[in-house]
Design an enzyme around this catalytic site. Structure first.
Site, mmCIF file in Angstrom:
data_model
loop_
_atom_site.group_PDB
_atom_site.id
_atom_site.type_symbol
_atom_site.label_atom_id
_atom_site.label_comp_id
_atom_site.label_asym_id
_atom_site.label_seq_id
_atom_site.Cartn_x
_atom_site.Cartn_y
_atom_site.Cartn_z
ATOM 1 N N HIS A 33 67.030 8.983 -70.209
ATOM 2 C CA HIS A 33 66.052 8.802 -71.293
ATOM 3 C C HIS A 33 64.629 9.248 -70.915
ATOM 4 C CE1 HIS A 33 63.580 7.069 -74.381
ATOM 5 N NE2 HIS A 33 63.088 6.189 -73.536
ATOM 6 N N HIS A 59 57.510 6.190 -68.019
ATOM 7 C CA HIS A 59 57.021 5.368 -69.135
ATOM 8 C C HIS A 59 57.737 4.023 -69.305
ATOM 9 C CE1 HIS A 59 60.297 7.021 -71.688
ATOM 10 N NE2 HIS A 59 60.100 5.954 -72.427
ATOM 11 N N GLU A 63 57.889 -1.632 -67.785
ATOM 12 C CA GLU A 63 58.500 -2.543 -68.746
ATOM 13 C C GLU A 63 59.894 -3.000 -68.302
ATOM 14 O OE1 GLU A 63 57.868 -1.104 -72.793
ATOM 15 O OE2 GLU A 63 59.791 -1.991 -73.317
ATOM 16 N N ASP A 64 60.651 -2.099 -67.724
ATOM 17 C CA ASP A 64 62.086 -2.366 -67.514
ATOM 18 C C ASP A 64 62.550 -2.438 -66.065
ATOM 19 O OD1 ASP A 64 62.520 -2.451 -70.248
ATOM 20 O OD2 ASP A 64 62.927 -0.318 -70.407
HETATM 21 ZN ZN ZN Z 1 61.423 4.852 -73.718
#
Ligand code: ZN
Length: 178
Positions: A33, A59, A63-64
């Protein structure tokens, strides 16, 4: 910034995302992704700014994954860090609120962050259409696409080719669903 920083960032993101998978049933590696987002920026949007492309492959790391802002700032600089922060949701907030904030924040993002947001939504919508997650029905797909469109609408005016691509990808699908 030079090309070796880009390959370093791609490898860093690949290691950080590790064995994470995308939602579709074939269980694509997650790293596909962020690489897709950088590829969309480059080949569809004609973006050659390495700061933006590096931020694109990174990106979702804040967050992940367990990546810290210090790691990104230390390896790739404050400008990249600032863009990655701009496109990261605050995971301490409930999902619904995070989505509303994405819509609210879109018009106020920097140029680089807007470009990444649009490419991110192209990638997500294409993936969801190409391989709808098993637990999603048509109305969930339509709802996601409408949400993505609101975010993109807030970020418009930065790259015609990316915006047209999003409209094409999302428009065709919504017609089929509605
Ligand atoms: Zn994304």
């Amino acid at each position: 910034m030079n090309l070796s920083k880009f390959t370093e960032a791609a490898l860093f993101a690949a290691r950080k995302h590790g064995a994470q998978k995308r939602k579709g049933k074939s269980g694509m590696p997650y790293i596909n992704h962020p690489l897709d987002v950088a590829d969309i920026l480059c080949r569809i949007g004609g973006i050659e700014d390495l700061t933006v492309l590096i931020a694109a492959v990174l990106h979702d790391t804040l967050e992940d994954t367990d990546t810290t802002p210090e790691e990104i700032g230390g390896l790739f600089g404050e400008e990249v860090l600032s863009i990655v922060k701009e496109v990261s949701d605050d995971r301490s907030l409930p999902r619904r609120e995070r989505k509303l904030l994405q819509i609210e924040h879109a018009p106020h993002l920097s140029l680089g962050a807007k470009l990444i947001k649009i490419a991110d939504k192209i990638s997500n919508v294409r993936d969801i259409i190409g391989e709808t997650p098993e637990d999603w029905n048509d109305s969930m797909v339509a709802e996601y696409i409408r949400f993505a469109r609101k975010v993109v609408d807030g970020a418009r005016g930065v790259n015609r080719k990316l915006e047209d691509c999003f409209d094409k990808v999302s428009g065709m699908q919504l017609e089929n669903l509605e």
